[in-house]
Scaffold this motif. Structure first.
Motif, PDB file in Angstrom:
ATOM      1  N   TYR A 186       0.820  -1.220   0.000  1.00 52.03           N
ATOM      2  CA  TYR A 186       0.000   0.000   0.000  1.00 52.03           C
ATOM      3  C   TYR A 186       0.852   1.266   0.000  1.00 52.03           C
ATOM      4  CZ  TYR A 186      -3.595  -3.396   1.012  1.00 52.03           C
ATOM      5  OH  TYR A 186      -4.426  -4.478   0.923  1.00 52.03           O
ATOM      6  N   HIS A 187       0.240   2.331  -0.507  1.00 50.99           N
ATOM      7  CA  HIS A 187       0.935   3.609  -0.675  1.00 50.99           C
ATOM      8  C   HIS A 187      -0.003   4.730  -0.258  1.00 50.99           C
ATOM      9  CE1 HIS A 187       3.961   6.291  -2.510  1.00 50.99           C
ATOM     10  NE2 HIS A 187       2.933   7.024  -2.917  1.00 50.99           N
ATOM     11  N   LEU A 188       0.556   5.746   0.402  1.00 52.66           N
ATOM     12  CA  LEU A 188      -0.218   6.904   0.826  1.00 52.66           C
ATOM     13  C   LEU A 188       0.130   8.133  -0.002  1.00 52.66           C
ATOM     14  CD1 LEU A 188       0.030   6.547   4.702  1.00 52.66           C
ATOM     15  CD2 LEU A 188      -2.111   6.549   3.387  1.00 52.66           C
ATOM     16  N   PHE A 189      -0.903   8.859  -0.424  1.00 53.50           N
ATOM     17  CA  PHE A 189      -0.738  10.198  -0.982  1.00 53.50           C
ATOM     18  C   PHE A 189      -1.268  11.159   0.084  1.00 53.50           C
ATOM     19  CE2 PHE A 189      -1.205   7.650  -4.919  1.00 53.50           C
ATOM     20  CZ  PHE A 189      -0.029   8.008  -5.554  1.00 53.50           C
ATOM     21  N   VAL A 190      -0.404  12.028   0.595  1.00 53.81           N
ATOM     22  CA  VAL A 190      -0.798  12.922   1.678  1.00 53.81           C
ATOM     23  C   VAL A 190      -0.319  14.341   1.385  1.00 53.81           C
ATOM     24  CG1 VAL A 190      -0.695  11.054   3.374  1.00 53.81           C
ATOM     25  CG2 VAL A 190       1.302  12.528   3.035  1.00 53.81           C
ATOM     26  N   SER A 191      -0.622  15.238   2.308  1.00 51.34           N
ATOM     27  CA  SER A 191      -0.144  16.616   2.235  1.00 51.34           C
ATOM     28  C   SER A 191       0.189  17.085   3.640  1.00 51.34           C
ATOM     29  CB  SER A 191      -1.209  17.524   1.623  1.00 51.34           C
ATOM     30  OG  SER A 191      -0.911  18.886   1.884  1.00 51.34           O
ATOM     31  N   GLY A 192       1.254  17.862   3.769  1.00 50.09           N
ATOM     32  CA  GLY A 192       1.598  18.435   5.064  1.00 50.09           C
ATOM     33  C   GLY A 192       0.713  19.592   5.443  1.00 50.09           C
ATOM     34  N   ILE A 193      -0.097  20.054   4.514  1.00 53.65           N
ATOM     35  CA  ILE A 193      -1.013  21.169   4.763  1.00 53.65           C
ATOM     36  C   ILE A 193      -2.247  20.672   5.512  1.00 53.65           C
ATOM     37  CG2 ILE A 193      -2.307  23.044   3.696  1.00 53.65           C
ATOM     38  CD1 ILE A 193      -0.581  22.352   1.113  1.00 53.65           C
ATOM     39  N   CYS A 194      -2.847  19.632   4.990  1.00 53.77           N
ATOM     40  CA  CYS A 194      -4.138  19.133   5.468  1.00 53.77           C
ATOM     41  C   CYS A 194      -3.994  18.401   6.805  1.00 53.77           C
ATOM     42  CB  CYS A 194      -4.710  18.189   4.412  1.00 53.77           C
ATOM     43  SG  CYS A 194      -6.158  17.259   4.948  1.00 53.77           S
ATOM     44  N   PRO A 195      -4.780  18.762   7.816  1.00 50.57           N
ATOM     45  CA  PRO A 195      -4.667  18.071   9.115  1.00 50.57           C
ATOM     46  C   PRO A 195      -5.126  16.627   9.046  1.00 50.57           C
ATOM     47  CG  PRO A 195      -6.565  19.532   9.117  1.00 50.57           C
ATOM     48  CD  PRO A 195      -5.812  19.812   7.840  1.00 50.57           C
ATOM     49  N   TRP A 196      -6.090  16.337   8.178  1.00 46.47           N
ATOM     50  CA  TRP A 196      -6.584  14.958   8.061  1.00 46.47           C
ATOM     51  C   TRP A 196      -5.478  14.067   7.470  1.00 46.47           C
ATOM     52  CZ3 TRP A 196     -10.131  16.823  10.791  1.00 46.47           C
ATOM     53  CH2 TRP A 196     -10.879  17.934  10.424  1.00 46.47           C
ATOM     54  N   ALA A 197      -4.858  14.530   6.399  1.00 47.61           N
ATOM     55  CA  ALA A 197      -3.769  13.763   5.790  1.00 47.61           C
ATOM     56  C   ALA A 197      -2.567  13.690   6.733  1.00 47.61           C
ATOM     57  CB  ALA A 197      -3.368  14.383   4.456  1.00 47.61           C
ATOM     58  N   SER A 198      -2.296  14.781   7.447  1.00 47.69           N
ATOM     59  CA  SER A 198      -1.164  14.791   8.370  1.00 47.69           C
ATOM     60  C   SER A 198      -1.391  13.839   9.539  1.00 47.69           C
ATOM     61  CB  SER A 198      -0.928  16.209   8.895  1.00 47.69           C
ATOM     62  OG  SER A 198      -0.464  17.057   7.860  1.00 47.69           O
ATOM     63  N   SER A 199      -2.641  13.650   9.942  1.00 46.70           N
ATOM     64  CA  SER A 199      -2.902  12.700  11.026  1.00 46.70           C
ATOM     65  C   SER A 199      -2.549  11.286  10.576  1.00 46.70           C
ATOM     66  CB  SER A 199      -4.364  12.777  11.469  1.00 46.70           C
ATOM     67  OG  SER A 199      -5.252  12.283  10.485  1.00 46.70           O
ATOM     68  N   VAL A 200      -2.775  10.974   9.306  1.00 48.00           N
ATOM     69  CA  VAL A 200      -2.414   9.664   8.759  1.00 48.00           C
ATOM     70  C   VAL A 200      -0.887   9.513   8.709  1.00 48.00           C
ATOM     71  CG1 VAL A 200      -2.466   8.247   6.666  1.00 48.00           C
ATOM     72  CG2 VAL A 200      -4.553   9.385   7.461  1.00 48.00           C
ATOM     73  N   ALA A 201      -0.202  10.546   8.201  1.00 45.81           N
ATOM     74  CA  ALA A 201       1.262  10.499   8.129  1.00 45.81           C
ATOM     75  C   ALA A 201       1.870  10.393   9.523  1.00 45.81           C
ATOM     76  CB  ALA A 201       1.783  11.747   7.415  1.00 45.81           C
ATOM     77  N   THR A 202       1.270  11.082  10.499  1.00 44.22           N
ATOM     78  CA  THR A 202       1.776  11.042  11.868  1.00 44.22           C
ATOM     79  C   THR A 202       1.556   9.671  12.492  1.00 44.22           C
ATOM     80  OG1 THR A 202       1.367  13.418  12.124  1.00 44.22           O
ATOM     81  CG2 THR A 202       1.641  12.130  14.138  1.00 44.22           C
ATOM     82  N   ALA A 203       0.385   9.084  12.264  1.00 41.49           N
ATOM     83  CA  ALA A 203       0.110   7.739  12.779  1.00 41.49           C
ATOM     84  C   ALA A 203       1.082   6.727  12.177  1.00 41.49           C
ATOM     85  CB  ALA A 203      -1.334   7.342  12.467  1.00 41.49           C
TER      86      ALA A 203
END
Length: 496
Positions: A186-203
């Motif tokens: 699996y692969h994630l596409f995220v953004s450091g701007i968005c808090p929702w995406a950042s919560s995934v990257a942080t987890a």
């Protein structure tokens, strides 16, 4: 010939509209414009048709029969269908083999054709980078697989300036008949701007899943949605020259899709499909489906809960399931989404306060005060262990001083890392920054200041007027990131 017949609407789709707001045929169930455009009408870039793929690309019926007729089901309904096990077998490989192959998307855009592109890459950002000086972008969505002007802001004006966030549309689950929990799949596409995406990257970082789930981070938004200036690092786009736009993943999953283009996206490289774009669901799946696969840092292990059944570190301990969902729902409605209801509600109402904006602001301020009191008595939201709800809260609080408070006109609230307005929230963030620092990008967070330009652009164009970019010399000062980061790095002091 068939290739010529298919080429004509594709070429027409790429042409600039003289006034993309002049025709607005609203679709009742989606609220999107039927007018199909890709380029922003305010762009000064010269038009260049994208490279046309070989004729074989334009044979949708040969690669996927569902392409021969309009899609009548939503992404959410499509996901429910995909999750049903194959009659012949319930294992993931058998289920996947029964699916129709996804058609290859149409030719990609080239950067000069898109307005509002970030002028510099993430790796070139500094603490002085000011995204307000970047060109404004127009928000877009996908309608029948084609980029169209997004109607979210316009619908807010129709509701009297009230911002309502649509639900996530892709809700696949791991494990399931189609999606097995496998390292490297699996692969994630995220953004450091968005808090929702950042919560995934942080987890992902806290659970030590960096070698289990790969990830690309967007450089910013543009007139064609989220973009990755150096391309994507995952198949089927890996190795392709030029930028990657997130809409390509949505189109590859379903070439006729009607959807918003949002981060995060959890992508399955085995079936070339989107598993989920719901951040809360993805965070929980990483804690359960991938339990034991990661290698958390020693600092994270000290504060993570341990699952009573598996014995693995987790952000979602089973004994706290009910409390976690209840707490998350509470802070989401009042604060995490409340800042958007206040800020975007103000913008879409032409900068004028109304009852919805005032109520949202009051809810934000009240929740901050309530949390400040709670965290004077306990270390984390649910006790002495870090949970997924803390990850979500932290993503909003880390954005408060750097962006939300000023960009969303929430000055009635006091500073957290700047000043002593909420001393217990400050200590809480300093405590968390020790384990979350690699996943927090304060420069990216500054891109919230572009949102006002984006909303203002849509508002002015909807009135048939020409949008004028803000002049750099007219921009007011914004918070100093050095001061914010220095505060975050200070010792938390005595905590409960």
């Amino acid at each position: 010939s068939l290739s010529f017949i298919y080429l004509v609407p594709w070429y027409r789709m790429m042409l600039k509209s003289e006034d993309p707001t002049a025709t607005n045929h609203s679709i009742a169930d989606t609220g999107l414009d039927r007018e199909r455009i890709v380029l922003d009408s305010s762009s000064t870039a010269s038009f260049r048709p994208p490279p046309i793929s070989p004729p074989a690309t334009f044979l949708p019926c040969a690669t996927s029969p569902k392409m021969c007729k309009p899609t009548t089901t939503s992404p959410r309904e499509e996901n429910r269908k995909r999750e049903r096990p194959s009659p012949a077998s319930s294992d993931s490989s058998a289920a996947a083999s029964t699916l129709s192959p996804s058609p290859r998307p149409l030719a990609p855009l080239s950067a000069p054709d898109v307005a509002g592109m970030p002028p510099i890459r993430r790796r070139e950002w500094t603490l002085e980078t000011d995204p307000r000086t970047w060109p404004a972008f127009g928000r877009v969505s996908l309608q029948d697989g084609i980029l169209t002007p997004d109607r979210l802001i316009a619908r807010g004006r129709d509701r009297g300036g009230k911002f309502l966030r649509p639900p996530s549309e892709y809700l696949g689950k791991i494990p399931s008949p189609k999606y097995a929990a496998e390292a490297g799949r699996y692969h994630l596409f995220v953004s450091g701007i968005c808090p929702w995406a950042s919560s995934v990257a942080t987890a992902r970082h806290l659970l030590g899943l960096e070698d289990v789930i790969s990830m690309d981070i967007a450089d910013g938004q543009s007139g064609a949605g989220w973009n990755f200036l150096d391309g994507a690092s995952v198949s089927p786009w890996k190795g392709r020259e030029g930028p990657f736009w997130l809409h390509e993943a949505y189109q590859y999953d379903n070439a006729k899709v009607t959807t918003r283009i949002t981060v995060p996206v959890l992508w399955d490289t085995k079936t070339n499909s989107i598993v989920s774009n719901d951040s809360w669901t993805i965070v929980k799946m990483m804690s359960t489906a991938f339990a034991g696969m990661g290698t958390p840092t020693p600092e994270a292990i000290k504060i993570l809960a341990v699952d009573e059944t598996t014995g693995h570190p987790t952000l979602t301990p089973r004994e706290l399931d009910f409390s976690s969902e209840k707490t998350h729902s509470d802070i989401y409605n009042a604060l995490l989404n409340g800042v958007y209801k206040a800020g975007l509600g103000l913008f879409i109402n032409g900068g004028v306060d109304n009852d919805a904006v005032l109520a949202a602001r009051a809810g934000v301020y009240d929740k901050l005060s309530e949390l400040n009191l709670l965290l004077s008595k306990q270390r984390f939201l649910l006790g002495d262990k870090l949970t997924a709800s803390d990850v979500r809260l932290a993503m909003t609080l880390f954005r408060w001083d750097a962006s939300y408070r000023v960009a969303f006109v929430l000055m009635g609230g006091r500073g957290i890392l700047l000043g002593d307005g909420y001393p217990n929230l400050k200590a809480y963030l300093r405590d968390l920054y020790v384990v979350m620092e690699p996943a927090i990008d304060f420069v990216a967070i500054r891109q919230y200041y572009r949102i006002h330009q984006s909303v203002n652009k849509a508002f002015i164009r909807s009135q048939g007027k020409k949008f004028e970019e803000e002049k750099e010399e007219d921009l007011p000062p914004i918070p100093d990131l050095r001061e914010i980061i220095a505060s975050a790095k200070q010792p938390a002091g005595s905590r409960p």
